[in-house]
Design a protein around this motif. Structure first.
Motif, PDB file in Angstrom:
ATOM      1  N   GLY A   1      -8.213 125.284 104.953  1.00 30.89           N
ATOM      2  CA  GLY A   1      -8.749 126.504 105.543  1.00 30.89           C
ATOM      3  C   GLY A   1      -7.921 127.056 106.686  1.00 30.89           C
ATOM      4  N   TRP A   2      -6.717 126.526 106.905  1.00 32.17           N
ATOM      5  CA  TRP A   2      -5.888 126.961 108.026  1.00 32.17           C
ATOM      6  C   TRP A   2      -5.026 128.160 107.643  1.00 32.17           C
ATOM      7  CZ3 TRP A   2      -5.684 124.891 113.022  1.00 32.17           C
ATOM      8  CH2 TRP A   2      -6.519 123.785 113.223  1.00 32.17           C
ATOM      9  N   LYS A   3      -4.822 129.056 108.632  1.00 32.67           N
ATOM     10  CA  LYS A   3      -4.014 130.254 108.419  1.00 32.67           C
ATOM     11  C   LYS A   3      -3.078 130.463 109.606  1.00 32.67           C
ATOM     12  CE  LYS A   3      -7.570 132.742 105.776  1.00 32.67           C
ATOM     13  NZ  LYS A   3      -8.404 133.978 105.713  1.00 32.67           N
ATOM     14  N   LEU A   4      -2.017 131.196 109.349  1.00 30.84           N
ATOM     15  CA  LEU A   4      -1.120 131.629 110.412  1.00 30.84           C
ATOM     16  C   LEU A   4      -1.418 133.096 110.681  1.00 30.84           C
ATOM     17  CD1 LEU A   4       1.369 130.620 112.114  1.00 30.84           C
ATOM     18  CD2 LEU A   4       2.772 131.879 110.479  1.00 30.84           C
ATOM     19  N   LEU A   5      -1.697 133.423 111.936  1.00 33.70           N
ATOM     20  CA  LEU A   5      -2.018 134.798 112.316  1.00 33.70           C
ATOM     21  C   LEU A   5      -0.832 135.414 113.050  1.00 33.70           C
ATOM     22  CD1 LEU A   5      -4.004 137.185 112.717  1.00 33.70           C
ATOM     23  CD2 LEU A   5      -4.803 136.028 114.792  1.00 33.70           C
ATOM     24  N   VAL A   6      -0.327 136.521 112.505  1.00 35.51           N
ATOM     25  CA  VAL A   6       0.757 137.272 113.135  1.00 35.51           C
ATOM     26  C   VAL A   6       0.162 138.564 113.685  1.00 35.51           C
ATOM     27  CG1 VAL A   6       2.995 138.400 112.794  1.00 35.51           C
ATOM     28  CG2 VAL A   6       2.419 136.320 111.507  1.00 35.51           C
ATOM     29  N   ALA A   7       0.412 138.847 114.962  1.00 35.08           N
ATOM     30  CA  ALA A   7      -0.176 140.039 115.582  1.00 35.08           C
ATOM     31  C   ALA A   7       0.816 140.695 116.521  1.00 35.08           C
ATOM     32  CB  ALA A   7      -1.451 139.673 116.332  1.00 35.08           C
ATOM     33  N   GLU A   8       0.805 142.025 116.486  1.00 35.69           N
ATOM     34  CA  GLU A   8       1.606 142.822 117.426  1.00 35.69           C
ATOM     35  C   GLU A   8       1.095 144.240 117.402  1.00 35.69           C
ATOM     36  OE1 GLU A   8       4.062 145.571 119.088  1.00 35.69           O
ATOM     37  OE2 GLU A   8       4.237 145.434 116.904  1.00 35.69           O
ATOM     38  N   GLY A   9       0.782 144.786 118.578  1.00 37.24           N
ATOM     39  CA  GLY A   9       0.244 146.142 118.629  1.00 37.24           C
ATOM     40  C   GLY A   9      -1.079 146.224 117.882  1.00 37.24           C
TER      41      GLY A   9
END
Length: 223
Positions: A206-214
């Motif tokens: 159930g693990w995820k990588l979250l990429v965020a910008e703006g």
């Protein structure tokens, strides 16, 4: 004006306002005047029916309003979910200022080069992430404005990178990220982060990588 009227039954002249004919003895009052109690009961029933109808309309209006609010909330929830699409390793993720590509995600029991090594704490494991990002804006971007990389578990809890482990891993992969300098338009740099998490929790999936910008957010499924 005449004070007399004709009897409803025999037709003889009688005074207006009398209840019975003096000639034939028939009652001159109409149904409602003769049955006042029944008239009152009928009036109450009619008023109750009108009130019930109005109350029903109010209830229907309330139900309609509640349903409309629920649909709006569900719609907003669906829109919120659409803002976080799922990508794969190697996909180009376009944000407001960058094109981000996750190069690799791997579980490691140790990070570091030949001389500097680091292992996770008891019960923990390392998730090492290598990525690169390109400045696609028309202005230099400061080092503190780079895309954020986080891990999230199946309950949505967000985990930050381990600074010590990430620094040690850097000796192994040699990223060319900007530490102090701005990243100029059109330039691509490589970077890496390491996350220390519970090995048991990671094994449950159930693990995820979250990429965020703006205003942009994107997820990559890990396990």
């Amino acid at each position: 004006m005449s004070k007399m009227k004709n009897c409803k039954v025999c037709g003889n002249q009688i005074a207006k306002g009398v209840n019975k004919c003096v000639h034939c003895g028939k009652d001159q009052r109409n149904f409602f005047m003769k049955h006042k109690i029944i008239t009152i009961i009928l009036g109450l029933v009619i008023l109750g029916g009108i009130g019930s109808g109005m109350g029903g309309d109010k209830d229907n209006a309330t139900k309609t309003s509640t349903a409309s609010t629920k649909e709006t909330t569900q719609s907003k929830s669906a829109e919120s979910k659409k803002e976080d699409p799922v990508y794969k390793v190697g996909d180009v993720i376009k944000t407001d200022k960058f094109e981000v590509t996750i190069v690799s995600i791997e579980e490691k029991a140790q990070v570091g080069g030949e001389y500097i090594k680091k292992t996770p704490s008891e019960g923990g494991t390392y998730i090492a992430v290598q990525f690169q990002y390109k400045n696609i804006s028309d202005k230099p971007v400061g080092s503190f404005s780079k895309p954020s990389i986080n891990l999230t578990d199946k309950s949505g809890t967000k985990y930050k990178a381990d600074i010590d482990a990430s620094s040690t891993f850097a000796t192994e992969v040699n990223p060319d990220r900007k530490i102090v300098s701005d990243l100029n338009p059109g330039i691509t740099v490589k970077d890496a982060d390491v996350f220390e998490i519970s090995k048991d929790s990671y094994s449950k999936g159930g693990w995820k990588l979250l990429v965020a910008e703006g205003s942009k957010k994107a997820n990559i499924n890990i396990n």
